[in-house]
Write an enzyme that holds these catalytic residues in place. Sequence first.
Site, mmCIF file in Angstrom:
data_model
loop_
_atom_site.group_PDB
_atom_site.id
_atom_site.type_symbol
_atom_site.label_atom_id
_atom_site.label_comp_id
_atom_site.label_asym_id
_atom_site.label_seq_id
_atom_site.Cartn_x
_atom_site.Cartn_y
_atom_site.Cartn_z
ATOM 1 C CB CYS A 198 -71.335 67.727 -78.817
ATOM 2 S SG CYS A 198 -70.812 66.497 -77.622
ATOM 3 C CB ALA A 204 -71.738 61.895 -83.782
ATOM 4 C CD GLU A 225 -74.079 58.557 -74.810
ATOM 5 O OE1 GLU A 225 -74.239 57.493 -75.422
ATOM 6 O OE2 GLU A 225 -73.494 59.547 -75.273
ATOM 7 N N GLY A 241 -77.211 65.773 -84.347
ATOM 8 C CA GLY A 241 -77.840 67.080 -84.321
ATOM 9 C C GLY A 241 -79.265 67.048 -83.811
ATOM 10 C CB VAL A 242 -81.366 69.769 -82.386
ATOM 11 C CG1 VAL A 242 -82.817 69.926 -81.929
ATOM 12 C CG2 VAL A 242 -80.423 70.126 -81.253
ATOM 13 C CB SER A 266 -80.576 63.955 -86.940
ATOM 14 O OG SER A 266 -80.123 64.504 -88.160
ATOM 15 C CE LYS A 276 -74.545 56.946 -79.279
ATOM 16 N NZ LYS A 276 -75.211 57.684 -78.185
ATOM 17 C CE LYS A 317 -81.617 75.830 -71.966
ATOM 18 N NZ LYS A 317 -81.451 77.291 -71.867
ATOM 19 C CE LYS A 334 -76.680 55.647 -89.067
ATOM 20 N NZ LYS A 334 -75.477 56.181 -89.811
ATOM 21 C CD GLU A 371 -73.836 64.406 -76.785
ATOM 22 O OE1 GLU A 371 -74.289 65.573 -76.944
ATOM 23 O OE2 GLU A 371 -72.810 64.010 -77.324
#
Length: 490
Positions: free
Chosen positions: A286, A151, A464, A230-231, A233, A162, A457, A176, A252
């Site tokens: 976030c 992000a 992570e 985002g959710v 994506s 990551k 949810k 990426k 995440e």
Amino acid sequence: MSRMAEQQLYIHGGYTSATSGRTFETINPANGNVLATVQAAGREDVDRAVKSAQQGQKIWAAMTAMERSRILRRAVDILRERNDELAKLETLDTGKAYSETSTVDIVTGADVLEYYAGLIPALEGSQIPLRETSFVYTRREPLGVVAGIGAWNYPIQIALWKSAPALAAGNAMIFKPSEVTPLTALKLAEIYSEAGLPDGVFNVLPGGGAETGQYLTEHPGIAKVSFTGGVASGKKVMANSAASSLKEVTMELGGKSPLIVFDDADLDLAADIAMMANFFSSGQVCTNGTRVFVPAKCKAAFEQKILARVERIRAGDVFDPQTNFGPLVSFPHRDNVLRYIAKGKEEGARVLCGGDVLKGDGFDNGAWVAPTVFTDCRDEMTIVREEIFGPVMSLLTYESEDEVIRRANDTDYGLAAGIVTADLNRAHRVMHQLEAGICWINTWGESPAEMPVGGYKHSGIGRENGVMTLQSYTQVKSIQVEMAKFQSIF
């Protein structure tokens, strides 16, 4: 700063031109200046990166645990040596104040890499006795080539979060970065190479999510995708990953997290926590606690304490050490946040402070939005229901513990939650009922390397950081050994 040279892809230990022919610009959001033109990876580039990663991963996985650990610890040392240089670049690309990037972004990312470098020798299997003549042993083996999709809010930190567990487990990663903030991930690739990581073990492919990101999630040579974003994506990433080769995923995603202030709380402490939970990184975190629940009888006093603290926010030159508030990451994002602010006004929330762009010398050319606090908010309001990802706090009042628990959980998200109270019995009782994966009592925001972080949810899948994340980048092989003569029924 003068415009940087055109940025290329980083594949197999060095920079290389993209075959796609596409480019994009990365912008300094503090003043609107173009920082650099960046080449975007196409499908052929993804293929090249996967082949490179497959070659490098075999070499990397064949090294001993201590050899891999030493290389990653060397990368940690280089990160810390280059902290200020990297922080300046991060500030230019994200707009975050240098006082933040120089003390948080690279520092915490390096801590995570150091943590996993130390865990490598502890990655081991088990032995299970069956009978005197037979036993089972297990091996934790790397997945192979994995992908990370970052992000824009914490570019180098996310790249480290990551890559660290993935590399520690013996995998290669193709990363990426967000096309909004791609620059420091490329510098991280340089650092890994300088530290001795074999060519191909960490490749960086800048580009858009709809092209480069999709190619990665669809590629059959990739075993896992770790995505932050985002959710909507995230759902596409999951669908592509499953349809192509049943890839494992870590997600995440977003949040609309509650911060509950109880009537026995120190209101000064609660106001300090609410400020950090809403305005750190200009609200682009976030886990932000944007739904601040306050007892109705404490509302007026709490509002005054928030207003007093908003006065301490120092927006301005992002390289001034006194500045603690920067612009939003991009002009499109600024416009989106302003639309939410307008919606809040339209739906009847009262603006306690802010509610517009910052104006004046030094602000007019940047993506600046004033720290905004809405009060008299209701649960059904758009600003209370949807993730804004900007400096917008919503104050809500409640009457009872049961009521606030129910309302705090009334969301599709479940990333974070916080409680401020002097009663630890109440803190634990309430916290155990909140539907969130990252929780804080009388504090907010810290995510140390040892702490697994992730959501309930729609806020995500998997975790992570922590030991379990290292294990999630491995697959278990079970091997039975029989020492007695095998008896066939035929």
